[in-house]
Scaffold this motif. Structure first.
Motif, PDB file in Angstrom:
ATOM      1  N   LYS A   6       0.832  -1.201   0.000  1.00 33.85           N
ATOM      2  CA  LYS A   6       0.000   0.000   0.000  1.00 33.85           C
ATOM      3  C   LYS A   6       0.872   1.259   0.000  1.00 33.85           C
ATOM      4  N   ASN A   7       1.801   1.294   0.938  1.00 34.96           N
ATOM      5  CA  ASN A   7       2.650   2.463   1.133  1.00 34.96           C
ATOM      6  C   ASN A   7       4.067   2.114   0.680  1.00 34.96           C
ATOM      7  N   LYS A   8       4.522   2.754  -0.390  1.00 30.43           N
ATOM      8  CA  LYS A   8       5.845   2.405  -0.935  1.00 30.43           C
ATOM      9  C   LYS A   8       6.967   2.691   0.058  1.00 30.43           C
ATOM     10  N   ASP A   9       6.706   3.571   1.035  1.00 32.22           N
ATOM     11  CA  ASP A   9       7.708   3.866   2.056  1.00 32.22           C
ATOM     12  C   ASP A   9       7.507   3.036   3.314  1.00 32.22           C
ATOM     13  N   GLY A  10       6.586   2.073   3.258  1.00 32.41           N
ATOM     14  CA  GLY A  10       6.287   1.260   4.429  1.00 32.41           C
ATOM     15  C   GLY A  10       7.308   0.158   4.644  1.00 32.41           C
ATOM     16  N   SER A  11       7.014  -0.681   5.612  1.00 36.00           N
ATOM     17  CA  SER A  11       7.931  -1.764   5.975  1.00 36.00           C
ATOM     18  C   SER A  11       7.111  -2.979   6.384  1.00 36.00           C
ATOM     19  N   TRP A  12       7.417  -4.117   5.748  1.00 38.35           N
ATOM     20  CA  TRP A  12       6.728  -5.353   6.116  1.00 38.35           C
ATOM     21  C   TRP A  12       7.014  -5.715   7.575  1.00 38.35           C
ATOM     22  N   GLU A  13       8.210  -5.444   8.042  1.00 41.94           N
ATOM     23  CA  GLU A  13       8.575  -5.806   9.414  1.00 41.94           C
ATOM     24  C   GLU A  13       7.761  -4.983  10.415  1.00 41.94           C
ATOM     25  N   GLN A  14       7.617  -3.672  10.151  1.00 46.13           N
ATOM     26  CA  GLN A  14       6.828  -2.845  11.050  1.00 46.13           C
ATOM     27  C   GLN A  14       5.365  -3.266  11.037  1.00 46.13           C
ATOM     28  N   ALA A  15       4.848  -3.536   9.847  1.00 44.72           N
ATOM     29  CA  ALA A  15       3.449  -3.963   9.752  1.00 44.72           C
ATOM     30  C   ALA A  15       3.230  -5.260  10.520  1.00 44.72           C
ATOM     31  N   ARG A  16       4.145  -6.218  10.337  1.00 46.46           N
ATOM     32  CA  ARG A  16       3.997  -7.484  11.046  1.00 46.46           C
ATOM     33  C   ARG A  16       4.056  -7.267  12.561  1.00 46.46           C
ATOM     34  N   ALA A  17       4.980  -6.410  13.032  1.00 48.31           N
ATOM     35  CA  ALA A  17       5.106  -6.156  14.470  1.00 48.31           C
ATOM     36  C   ALA A  17       3.812  -5.575  15.036  1.00 48.31           C
ATOM     37  N   LEU A  18       3.173  -4.677  14.283  1.00 49.05           N
ATOM     38  CA  LEU A  18       1.921  -4.090  14.762  1.00 49.05           C
ATOM     39  C   LEU A  18       0.793  -5.112  14.769  1.00 49.05           C
ATOM     40  N   TYR A  19       0.738  -5.953  13.762  1.00 47.60           N
ATOM     41  CA  TYR A  19      -0.282  -7.005  13.761  1.00 47.60           C
ATOM     42  C   TYR A  19      -0.096  -7.939  14.962  1.00 47.60           C
ATOM     43  N   GLU A  20       1.154  -8.273  15.260  1.00 50.78           N
ATOM     44  CA  GLU A  20       1.407  -9.158  16.395  1.00 50.78           C
ATOM     45  C   GLU A  20       1.083  -8.453  17.715  1.00 50.78           C
ATOM     46  N   ARG A  21       1.327  -7.132  17.791  1.00 54.36           N
ATOM     47  CA  ARG A  21       0.943  -6.391  18.996  1.00 54.36           C
ATOM     48  C   ARG A  21      -0.576  -6.368  19.145  1.00 54.36           C
ATOM     49  N   SER A  22      -1.271  -6.189  18.028  1.00 55.46           N
ATOM     50  CA  SER A  22      -2.729  -6.245  18.051  1.00 55.46           C
ATOM     51  C   SER A  22      -3.207  -7.607  18.550  1.00 55.46           C
ATOM     52  N   ALA A  23      -2.538  -8.665  18.091  1.00 55.80           N
ATOM     53  CA  ALA A  23      -2.904 -10.014  18.540  1.00 55.80           C
ATOM     54  C   ALA A  23      -2.682 -10.169  20.043  1.00 55.80           C
ATOM     55  N   ALA A  24      -1.579  -9.597  20.559  1.00 50.86           N
ATOM     56  CA  ALA A  24      -1.295  -9.708  21.984  1.00 50.86           C
ATOM     57  C   ALA A  24      -2.359  -8.998  22.824  1.00 50.86           C
ATOM     58  N   ILE A  25      -2.804  -7.827  22.363  1.00 53.28           N
ATOM     59  CA  ILE A  25      -3.853  -7.098  23.097  1.00 53.28           C
ATOM     60  C   ILE A  25      -5.152  -7.891  23.099  1.00 53.28           C
TER      61      ILE A  25
END
Length: 878
Positions: free
Chosen positions: A666-685
């Motif tokens: 989606k975002n050419k300046d994004g990062s798969w690693e950051q996205a994955r970390a946020l998804y995993e944080r969402s899962a933890a919550i």
């Protein structure tokens, strides 16, 4: 080669708007030492343009087609592709836009291998293009030289006419998902005659070149056969007069003559043997190429069908979101997950659906909160009915039950209090009891409730309040009737009747100076005027009503009412609701709503509308002023506030939205690693909150970020593990349907065409498990889809250990399940592939059973309104 033109290997064909891309490709190829012909650069001055194009195509070894939406509209490119197909030149389409070729281009380029260069800049893909062109040019060098007639044909001695040897059975061209090109459609009755050596003094003309053959109206193969026939015919006598028969004489003894004829026979036999071997190898290679092209075309057709079904499913989700129907949203999302579980758009729409459901809930709560209906009213002294001790006791007990949430028991308690007040004649208390019975009978509060009964009780309460001239409570009872008339709640309701009651209620609250409640009723009028709910509604009218509500809220010093009015106005300006809307205007009003609600101390609502403000900032929505970085930052702020307020489930959803804004797809300046970390944080919550469904969804999205086809640093094994964890969480939540989806995603990661270290057998086992779970969930469409993929993994053209008969069995079962699910389009695809397995398994061109199945596929596709799939199956029958 064009007259006067330079020698070249590659001809580049491109539409005029794609000139810059074509020139970049030309420069890269020439820097790699590959000779390129490109118009108009290489068109000789003074020469006819069309003639230069034709000769350049005939002289090339490969045509590179720069394919985009402009290509479909270009007649010149279509003519160039047709000329290349007639000259049997290999083609390499380079797709620079995600579009499909039109009918004519599909016909000529359907068998070609496509090179995707969808993501700009084009320079990132030129390396692959150069490598592919170099490989094809080297492989086809000898073939091109032979086809162009550039190899000199040595003279051969005259021999008696040879009898052409026909094959024992007619060559069977591999069936294709489309009519074959003219160059391959005619069966070969006999191998083309090979050149034989003639005496040196004898001169003969060369066989006509393909260009000459084409100019004279004959195909290249026909011209060659004619030339061969002339070479094999015996030489004519110069003296054509009849020769008188002579008496037989003993042949003179000539030992050398017998030896000469023996050598000639050996030579003829050798030439015929070599020619047969050459023809056999050429025929087999041609058949292999046709089979591969047919398979590629069939897979392309299957992918197109899947894409069509996915588009339909995504459109249904959008319609459900616009309609603000929670039941329809859940149903459409579930249907899309069956048809296209791995579609990237589904992730976006699932998040939109979750946000829409949250908004619907918040709006419902906002409508209820200002009423203060949970506080007993102060009765009029004259009508209070002093001394109703028993009725008051029963009424107080019913109030306690309602506060505890036991609505059925509370309704029974209020009915007993009503009987007591009826006995004493306390009209006001009768009205109070009827009002609360109506509240406890609403199905949104009591699962056993009934909207029609609740509405009737509100009407009775209104009548009692009128008897005691209590205008305020008459307005409350009228408002309750309007709430029960929403058609999205009660199918027997009416938006027009609800609007009329809200309008009457607003006037009543205006009489008693209740401006905040007056503004609430006007907002509800606006809600009922929204066309995505009410087909007779009007967005302009709804916006005007929200403006009126905001003005009245300002007069009443109600910051909360003002904020909710701005939020409703923002909703009406969103283009995903109102086609005439504007994302930037909607974003401004969401910002105002969040500010007013924050000033009013409602921090939960403030965070909610800040989230919607971020939604309006996403560039996939707002294409003019959208900004991924700003949207991600705002989502992060909202998530932190929700965590502080204890809104953990909402915070988890917001973190998933932030991850979405950081995904590089989606975002050419994004990062798969950051996205994955946020998804995993969402899962933890979600895990801390005990929300197993939320954990499953977040882990599934984290797995998506680890698929190597998305993330170059990803891992198939890691993605498979994450999908397994997501499936386990869905199992704990009892969501068997989504568990099946995750198991199918695991199977996708295990397919050897994705993970070379895996095996087809492991993938088949996972698909079998997914189908079993879908059956337990009574989800026929998903079950059919996963059985269909079992057939895919069992086909010998995919799996070296596969079996056509077993694959056919899977496709037959898939077709049966799709039939039970009522999905005729998908059923047509499975029946088509079932027939294909019969043909491949028996190595025959067509059987009666296969013909019958193809006809069934045609009928099903037509019943589903899919003319393209019907034509594809029909072409096999032809």
């Amino acid at each position: 080669m064009a007259t006067g033109a330079k020698r070249h290997d590659v001809f580049i064909s491109a539409a005029a708007p794609d000139k810059a891309i074509a020139e970049a490709a030309c420069e890269a190829l020439e820097q790699a030492g590959i000779r390129v012909w490109i118009a108009p650069r290489d068109v000789d001055p003074g020469q006819p343009y069309a003639r230069c194009i034709m000769e350049a195509i005939n002289a090339c070894s490969l045509m590179v087609v720069i394919f985009s939406s402009h290509t479909n509209a270009s007649e010149h490119v279509c003519r160039e592709v047709e000329l290349a197909a007639r000259a049997r030149r290999p083609m390499l389409p380079v797709r620079v836009e995600d579009v499909e070729p039109n009918g004519e281009l599909v016909y000529f380029m359907g068998r070609a291998h496509w090179l995707d260069a969808l993501t700009p800049p084009i320079q990132n893909h030129l390396g692959k293009l150069v490598a592919a062109c170099a490989k094809i040019v080297d492989r086809n060098a000898e073939s091109k030289t032979h086809d162009s007639g550039s190899i000199p044909i040595p003279p051969v001695p005259p021999v008696p006419p040879a009898v052409p040897v026909k094959p024992e059975s007619a060559a069977r061209p591999v069936p294709s998902a489309r009519p074959e090109s003219p160059a391959r459609s005619a069966p070969i009755e006999a191998p083309p005659p090979l050149p034989r050596r003639e005496p040196a003094p004898t001169a003969r003309a060369h066989a006509p070149t393909p260009a000459h053959a084409e100019a004279s109206g004959r195909s290249e193969s026909a011209a060659r056969r004619e030339a061969g026939a002339r070479r094999m015919a015996p030489p004519r006598r110069e003296d054509t007069r009849p020769i008188a028969p002579e008496p037989l004489k003993p042949a003179p003894t000539d030992p050398g003559r017998g030896r000469t004829w023996f050598l000639v026979g050996v030579a003829v036999f050798g030439v015929v043997a070599i020619g047969g071997a050459w023809w056999g190898s050429t025929y087999l290679e041609d058949q292999k190429a046709q089979r591969a092209a047919a398979e590629a075309e069939k897979e392309r057709a299957a992918l197109a069908e899947q894409r069509r079904q996915a588009d339909t499913a995504m459109a249904r989700i959008r319609e459900a979101i616009k309609g603000s129907d929670v039941v329809a949203i859940d149903a459409s999302v579930a249907a899309a997950e069956m048809v296209a579980p791995n579609d990237d758009r589904l992730t976006d729409l699932r998040q939109l659906a979750a946000s829409a459901k949250a908004r619907i809930t918040e709006e419902a709560r906002a409508r209820e909160q200002p009423l203060k209906q949970d506080t007993p009213r102060t009765p009029n002294t004259a009508a209070s009915g002093e001394g109703d001790a028993e009725g008051d006791r029963l009424y107080a007990a019913a109030q306690d039950l309602r506060v505890k949430g036991d609505m059925p028991a509370a309704a029974v308690g209020y009915e007993r209090a009503l009987a007591a007040f009826t006995t004493t004649g306390n009209v006001y208390k009768q009205g109070e009891s009827l009002y609360w019975i109506a509240r406890c009978t609403q199905p949104d509060k009591n699962p056993k409730g009934d909207w029609a009964r609740s509405r009737a009780l509100y009407e009775r309460a209104e009548a009692k309040y009128k008897e005691v001239n209590d205008t305020t409570n008459v307005a409350h009872a009228t408002y309750g009737q309007a709430l029960t008339l929403h058609p999205d709640r009660d199918p027997t309701g009416s938006w027009e009747r609800a609007i009329a009651l809200y309008e009457r209620t607003a006037r009543l609250f205006a009489e008693v100076k209740e401006k905040e409640l007056q503004a609430l009723c006007i907002r509800d009028q606006a809600f009922c005027q929204q066309p995505n709910r009410n087909p007779k509604g009007d967005w302009a009218r709804a916006i005007a009503l929200y403006d009126q509500a905001a003005t009245i809220s300002i007069e009443a010093n109600s910051l909360r009412g003002e904020g909710l009015s701005y939020a409703g106005k923002a909703y009406c300006y969103r283009p995903d609701n109102n086609p005439q809307g504007d994302w930037n205007v909607a974003m401004v009003f969401y910002e105002r709503a969040a500010a007013k609600l924050g000033d009013a101390g409602d921090m939960i609502q403030r965070a909610t509308y800040q989230g919607w403000q971020a939604f309006c900032l996403q560039p996939n929505n707002n294409t003019t002023k959208g900004d991924w970085a700003r949207a991600a930052a705002l989502y992060a702020e909202v998530a932190a506030e929700q965590i502080r307020l204890g809104q953990t489930v909402s915070a988890a959803a917001t973190l998933a939205d932030q991850a979405f804004c950081l995904r590089p797809d989606k975002n050419k300046d994004g990062s798969w690693e950051q996205a994955r970390a946020l998804y995993e944080r969402s899962a933890a919550i979600c895990a801390d909150a005990g929300d197993h469904d939320g954990v499953g969804e977040a882990m599934r999205l984290a797995a998506y970020c680890m698929i190597p086809s998305n993330n170059p640093k990803g891992s198939w094994s890691t993605a498979q593990d994450l999908y397994g964890q997501a499936g386990g969480r869905y199992a704990l939540a009892g969501n068997v349907s989504m568990q099946a989806t995750c198991v199918a995603d695991q199977a996708f990661c295990l397919r050897p065409d994705n993970d070379a270290s895996s095996t087809w057998e492991r993938a088949i086992e996972k698909y079998e498990r997914a189908a079993s779970l879908a059956r337990d969930a009574k989800d026929l469409s998903k079950q059919a889809l996963y059985v269909h993929f079992q057939g895919y993994c069992t086909r010998p053209d995919r799996n070296p250990k596969g079996d056509w008969g077993r694959a056919r069995t899977f496709y037959a079962e898939s077709a049966r399940l799709y039939g039970l699910a009522g999905d005729k389009g998908a059923q047509s695809t499975s029946v088509h592939l079932q027939a294909f397995c019969i043909i491949e398994g028996k190595s025959e061109r067509m059987t009666e059973e296969a013909r019958r199945l193809f006809q069934t596929a045609v009928d099903l596709a037509l019943a589903a309104g899919d003319e393209k799939s019907a034509e594809s199956s029909r072409s096999w029958i032809k």
